[in-house]
Scaffold this active site. Structure first.
Site, mmCIF file in Angstrom:
data_model
loop_
_atom_site.group_PDB
_atom_site.id
_atom_site.type_symbol
_atom_site.label_atom_id
_atom_site.label_comp_id
_atom_site.label_asym_id
_atom_site.label_seq_id
_atom_site.Cartn_x
_atom_site.Cartn_y
_atom_site.Cartn_z
ATOM 1 N N GLY A 155 0.859 -1.185 0.000
ATOM 2 C CA GLY A 155 0.000 0.000 0.000
ATOM 3 C C GLY A 155 0.894 1.233 0.000
ATOM 4 O O GLY A 155 2.061 1.169 -0.413
ATOM 5 N N ARG A 156 0.348 2.337 0.494
ATOM 6 C CA ARG A 156 1.129 3.583 0.505
ATOM 7 C C ARG A 156 2.437 3.427 1.266
ATOM 8 O O ARG A 156 3.496 3.873 0.833
ATOM 9 C CB ARG A 156 0.323 4.703 1.177
ATOM 10 C CG ARG A 156 -0.913 5.127 0.452
ATOM 11 C CD ARG A 156 -1.587 6.227 1.264
ATOM 12 N NE ARG A 156 -2.859 6.618 0.728
ATOM 13 C CZ ARG A 156 -4.003 5.956 0.939
ATOM 14 N NH1 ARG A 156 -4.012 4.874 1.696
ATOM 15 N NH2 ARG A 156 -5.128 6.387 0.405
ATOM 16 N N ILE A 157 2.350 2.802 2.456
ATOM 17 C CA ILE A 157 3.548 2.706 3.308
ATOM 18 C C ILE A 157 4.573 1.757 2.690
ATOM 19 O O ILE A 157 5.769 2.078 2.629
ATOM 20 C CB ILE A 157 3.164 2.287 4.742
ATOM 21 C CG1 ILE A 157 2.248 3.352 5.372
ATOM 22 C CG2 ILE A 157 4.414 2.090 5.608
ATOM 23 C CD1 ILE A 157 1.602 2.951 6.696
ATOM 24 N N ALA A 237 3.245 -3.135 11.053
ATOM 25 C CA ALA A 237 1.848 -3.080 10.585
ATOM 26 C C ALA A 237 0.894 -3.424 11.735
ATOM 27 O O ALA A 237 0.433 -2.511 12.444
ATOM 28 C CB ALA A 237 1.678 -4.023 9.404
ATOM 29 N N ARG A 238 0.610 -4.694 11.914
ATOM 30 C CA ARG A 238 -0.223 -5.135 13.034
ATOM 31 C C ARG A 238 0.365 -6.439 13.576
ATOM 32 O O ARG A 238 0.730 -7.334 12.799
ATOM 33 C CB ARG A 238 -1.671 -5.366 12.593
ATOM 34 C CG ARG A 238 -2.477 -4.090 12.407
ATOM 35 C CD ARG A 238 -2.707 -3.331 13.728
ATOM 36 N NE ARG A 238 -3.519 -2.142 13.544
ATOM 37 C CZ ARG A 238 -3.033 -0.908 13.341
ATOM 38 N NH1 ARG A 238 -1.729 -0.705 13.280
ATOM 39 N NH2 ARG A 238 -3.859 0.117 13.209
ATOM 40 N N GLU A 267 -1.332 -6.271 22.207
ATOM 41 C CA GLU A 267 -0.856 -4.997 22.765
ATOM 42 C C GLU A 267 -1.729 -4.543 23.919
ATOM 43 O O GLU A 267 -2.953 -4.698 23.835
ATOM 44 C CB GLU A 267 -0.862 -3.921 21.672
ATOM 45 C CG GLU A 267 0.242 -4.125 20.687
ATOM 46 C CD GLU A 267 0.256 -3.076 19.578
ATOM 47 O OE1 GLU A 267 -0.288 -1.983 19.771
ATOM 48 O OE2 GLU A 267 0.825 -3.377 18.525
ATOM 49 N N HIS A 285 4.895 0.624 19.512
ATOM 50 C CA HIS A 285 3.943 1.078 18.486
ATOM 51 C C HIS A 285 4.046 2.601 18.245
ATOM 52 O O HIS A 285 3.107 3.349 18.524
ATOM 53 C CB HIS A 285 2.497 0.691 18.889
ATOM 54 C CG HIS A 285 1.579 0.604 17.702
ATOM 55 N ND1 HIS A 285 0.504 -0.250 17.640
ATOM 56 C CD2 HIS A 285 1.573 1.278 16.520
ATOM 57 C CE1 HIS A 285 -0.117 -0.103 16.494
ATOM 58 N NE2 HIS A 285 0.516 0.821 15.790
ATOM 59 N N ILE A 286 5.196 2.995 17.706
ATOM 60 C CA ILE A 286 5.448 4.429 17.488
ATOM 61 C C ILE A 286 5.666 4.759 16.006
ATOM 62 O O ILE A 286 6.249 5.785 15.682
ATOM 63 C CB ILE A 286 6.667 4.928 18.313
ATOM 64 C CG1 ILE A 286 7.918 4.100 18.003
ATOM 65 C CG2 ILE A 286 6.348 4.918 19.801
ATOM 66 C CD1 ILE A 286 9.216 4.721 18.533
ATOM 67 N N GLY A 287 5.166 3.900 15.127
ATOM 68 C CA GLY A 287 5.393 4.089 13.688
ATOM 69 C C GLY A 287 5.102 5.496 13.190
ATOM 70 O O GLY A 287 5.849 6.064 12.407
#
Ligand code: GLV
Length: 319
Positions: A155-157, A237-238, A267, A285-287
């Site tokens: 995708g975009r990322i 991602a997840r 999490e 989780h600081i993306g």
């Protein structure tokens, strides 16, 4: 009468002020979230909900929102929301794509380099004043330049991560349910590979897929076994896309050289075995966590919410 909005957690001041111009806002000032009981109770008389990815907005919560017309998630991922049920109830759901692409791609590269070059370990070593002199074999890592990068989820990322890989002269391969047209593959200098082939041939594998029933445990124990012993796995991602227990086992056995994780299966809990491993770098989780990006995310979600409350089509409606 002004519409009523519930904000589940502390919101950045600009976005809160923007919401307050249009709606009566409850929440948004306190650190820490609501219990499920509080959430179900407070949502009862609200027209709009501003939530974060840590809020589980399932069927039970959505049904409690008797007057709810829009749920604005302050995240690009929306696996925390039962979108299908919201749709059945005629409730709009929005997310914040686009605004966090570059920050998340940057963080991906920070993790890749941190794992490959053992940056956190070397930092600890230096701060503990254990550096007694240059050694030929001190903190040897893995070369990144010129290696094969495997991107899962384009995708975009994923694309922004691939663009940065050009500076490292890498060969980029990808796997995604939607294959690019030949011309775009050529322009981007990327090659599509089936998942197993990507896993068995890449030096660095990075995950940018969304979480859904098809991607849950996509990287199972069996798939992790396909990876090279010298490879690095990065997940921003997840968490549930990777079988976390199987990953810890693979890292402990040396079946995988290293891993960098920003997300986890449960999490904020993290598989305990990972804490004891030296070949994994863990982030909380600081993306997307830059001042600029988080501010853009909060404003985008607030704008989506107001548009929905006004009866307009929100910019980032999930269809
Ligand atoms: C972060 O994980 C997001 O989905 O925005």
């Amino acid at each position: 009468m002004r519409p009523k909005v519930l904000v589940t957690r502390k919101l950045l001041p600009d976005a809160l002020a923007y919401l307050e111009e249009y709606a009566l806002v409850e929440g948004g000032r306190e650190t820490g979230g609501l219990t499920r009981k509080e959430l179900k109770q407070k949502i009862r008389d609200k027209d709009g909900l501003f939530c974060l990815l840590v809020d589980r907005i399932d069927r039970e919560v959505i049904s409690a929102g008797q007057r709810l017309t829009i749920i604005a998630n302050c995240a690009v991922g929306f696996d925390n929301i039962d979108v299908q049920y919201a749709r059945e109830r005629g409730i709009l759901v929005t997310n914040t794509p686009g605004v966090l692409t570059e920050a998340t791609a940057d963080l991906t590269w920070a993790l890749i380099l941190a794992v490959a070059r053992k940056i956190p370990q070397a930092d600890r070593f230096a701060k503990e004043n254990r550096f007694t002199g240059w050694e030929l074999d001190l903190f040897l890592g893995r070369e990144v330049t010129g290696r094969r990068l495997g991107i899962i989820g384009l995708g975009r990322i994923g694309k922004a991560v691939a663009e940065r890989a050009q500076a490292f002269k890498m060969e980029v391969v990808y796997h995604d349910p939607h294959r690019l047209a030949d011309e775009e593959e050529r322009d981007r200098g990327m090659t599509y590979l089936p998942l197993d082939e990507l896993l068995s041939s890449a030096d660095i594998v990075t995950i940018h897929a969304s979480l859904n029933p098809q991607t849950h445990h996509l990287l199972s124990a069996a798939k992790l076994k396909l990876m090279k012993k010298t490879a690095i796995l990065v997940n921003v991602a997840r968490g549930p896309i990777v079988d976390e227990a199987a990953l810890a086992k693979a890292l402990a056995k040396g079946d995988l050289w290293g891993a960098g994780l920003d997300v986890y299966e449960r999490e904020p809990d993290i598989e305990e075995r990972l804490f004891r491993l030296d070949n994994v770098v863990l982030l909380p989780h600081i993306g997307s966590a830059t001042y600029e990006t988080r501010s853009r995310m909060a404003m985008a979600a607030a704008r989506n919410l107001v548009q929905g409350l006004r009866g307009e089509r929100p910019d980032n409606l999930i269809t």
